[in-house]
Write an enzyme that holds these catalytic residues in place. Structure first.
Site, PDB file in Angstrom:
ATOM      1  N   GLY A 163     -33.104  17.209  69.119  1.00 47.56           N
ATOM      2  CA  GLY A 163     -33.904  15.909  69.708  1.00 47.56           C
ATOM      3  C   GLY A 163     -33.295  15.537  71.108  1.00 47.56           C
ATOM      4  O   GLY A 163     -32.080  15.359  71.202  1.00 47.56           O
ATOM      5  N   LYS A 164     -34.108  15.454  72.041  1.00 46.21           N
ATOM      6  CA  LYS A 164     -33.793  15.114  73.480  1.00 46.21           C
ATOM      7  C   LYS A 164     -33.800  13.792  73.293  1.00 46.21           C
ATOM      8  O   LYS A 164     -34.514  12.841  73.960  1.00 46.21           O
ATOM      9  CB  LYS A 164     -34.399  15.692  74.615  1.00 46.21           C
ATOM     10  CG  LYS A 164     -33.734  15.684  75.752  1.00 46.21           C
ATOM     11  CD  LYS A 164     -34.543  16.704  76.784  1.00 46.21           C
ATOM     12  CE  LYS A 164     -34.195  16.707  78.155  1.00 46.21           C
ATOM     13  NZ  LYS A 164     -32.686  17.217  78.159  1.00 46.21           N
ATOM     14  N   HIS A 165     -32.767  12.830  72.822  1.00 45.61           N
ATOM     15  CA  HIS A 165     -32.587  11.517  72.650  1.00 45.61           C
ATOM     16  C   HIS A 165     -31.736  10.927  73.619  1.00 45.61           C
ATOM     17  O   HIS A 165     -30.729  11.215  73.822  1.00 45.61           O
ATOM     18  CB  HIS A 165     -32.244  11.335  71.050  1.00 45.61           C
ATOM     19  CG  HIS A 165     -33.184  11.732  70.110  1.00 45.61           C
ATOM     20  ND1 HIS A 165     -32.734  12.098  69.002  1.00 45.61           N
ATOM     21  CD2 HIS A 165     -34.646  11.666  70.152  1.00 45.61           C
ATOM     22  CE1 HIS A 165     -33.981  12.582  68.242  1.00 45.61           C
ATOM     23  NE2 HIS A 165     -35.188  12.519  68.877  1.00 45.61           N
ATOM     24  N   TYR A 169     -27.013  11.241  74.607  1.00 50.56           N
ATOM     25  CA  TYR A 169     -26.435  11.621  76.118  1.00 50.56           C
ATOM     26  C   TYR A 169     -25.169  10.851  76.459  1.00 50.56           C
ATOM     27  O   TYR A 169     -24.496  10.984  77.527  1.00 50.56           O
ATOM     28  CB  TYR A 169     -27.371  11.694  77.066  1.00 50.56           C
ATOM     29  CG  TYR A 169     -28.187  12.962  77.072  1.00 50.56           C
ATOM     30  CD1 TYR A 169     -27.948  13.941  77.827  1.00 50.56           C
ATOM     31  CD2 TYR A 169     -29.201  13.103  76.051  1.00 50.56           C
ATOM     32  CE1 TYR A 169     -28.742  14.877  77.964  1.00 50.56           C
ATOM     33  CE2 TYR A 169     -29.793  14.205  76.079  1.00 50.56           C
ATOM     34  CZ  TYR A 169     -29.703  15.271  77.028  1.00 50.56           C
ATOM     35  OH  TYR A 169     -30.029  16.362  76.921  1.00 50.56           O
TER      36      TYR A 169
END
Length: 311
Positions: A163-165, A169
């Site tokens: 998931g690009k959550h 990051y």
């Protein structure tokens, strides 16, 4: 240490929950859940200047991943995929940009405080701005100097790494700051078992004896859309490609290394931990794939994969 504050990007309008808002008025409340707990999913996409007009690169794939990332966080987006896609198109048009970076963000908004996000609303914004070459204008031809980071990628049972959550990051920020403060352009992270995973915001490829290697998802590398594009171009050109784990020493003895990503595009790596990669310049396989990639997105060759849609 006092780091100079730099001005951020700016355009005319931001799309926020169905309305086009002037850039300076695009604000959220201080109690926004995502601000405190990283409860958001986002995308990074590009629009390229093309002879036929502004060309969105694989935008439907980016929208699909945005929805999939949101599903993983149990956030129900109050718009359909087609509605978000059209909102992206309208935001690009409203800002009159021939090329730009696109940042949609789905996030838990203002509501109850606390770790439990389920009582907070789901909000969406779409911002676009001019953004040049992520690792520097010369990086695409001259390559970049990188290090192996002391920060590892998260284990697959701690976060949801596909998931690009937003919360994921923090890991990337730590690796990036460590690299930059040590004089490198980027850091390469290993997974929990010591295998190569990815950069702080890019996938990585290695070339050894003409074979192309890239880290599999099991190393908690992100499922990159540019990564997938390069693999398809490599197959078309008869370059053997293997998704398999490889260890740190491969970085030192590979014939070529390069990053891929929406921001980084296809960027050669010329040294790792101050050890030159191959000849210390962009290698022939990476150069061939880089050229094939830019030839499609800049209109010099047929868009045979239907990657482009025009604004």
């Amino acid at each position: 240490m006092n780091t100079p504050v730099k001005k951020g990007p700016k355009a005319e309008f931001v799309w926020m929950d169905g309305e086009m808002v002037p850039w300076s008025d695009a604000k959220i409340h201080v109690s926004t859940h995502a601000l405190h707990y990283g409860s958001g999913a986002f995308e990074g996409a590009r629009v390229y200047e093309h002879p036929q007009g502004p060309a969105m690169f694989r935008m439907r794939d980016h929208v699909r991943r945005l929805f999939e990332s949101s599903i993983m966080l149990r956030m129900e987006i109050p718009y359909t995929r087609d509605e978000i896609y059209e909102a992206i198109r309208e935001t690009i048009k409203a800002n009159k940009l021939n090329s730009c970076y696109v940042r949609p963000l789905v996030y838990r908004g203002e509501g109850p405080m606390g770790v439990n996000p389920l009582g907070n609303p789901t909000n969406v914004f779409i911002a676009v701005w001019k953004w040049g070459k992520y690792l520097g204008e010369e990086a695409l031809t001259e390559g970049v100097d990188v290090c192996v980071s002391s920060f590892r990628r998260m284990a697959p049972d701690t976060h949801l790494p596909l998931g690009k959550h937003t919360g994921n990051y923090v890991n990337s920020q730590l690796a990036k700051m460590e690299a930059v403060l040590a004089g490198f352009a980027e850091g390469i992270m290993l997974d929990v078992d010591g295998y190569v995973s990815e950069g702080s915001g890019e996938n990585i490829f290695a070339v050894r004896d003409g074979v192309l290697f890239t880290a599999p998802y099991s190393t908690t590398a992100l499922g990159g859309i540019t990564r997938n594009s390069i693999m398809r171009l490599a197959k078309e050109q008869g370059i053997e490609t293997r998704e398999q784990k490889f260890s740190r020493e491969m970085l030192y003895v590979a014939d070529e290394l390069f990053f891929t990503g929406t921001a980084a595009e296809v960027t050669p790596i010329r040294s790792v931990d101050r050890i030159p990669v191959g000849s210390g310049t962009r290698g022939p396989v990476g150069e061939k794939l880089q050229k094939a990639f830019f030839d499609v997105i800049e209109g010099r060759t047929e868009d045979r994969y239907e990657w482009l849609e025009f604004v």
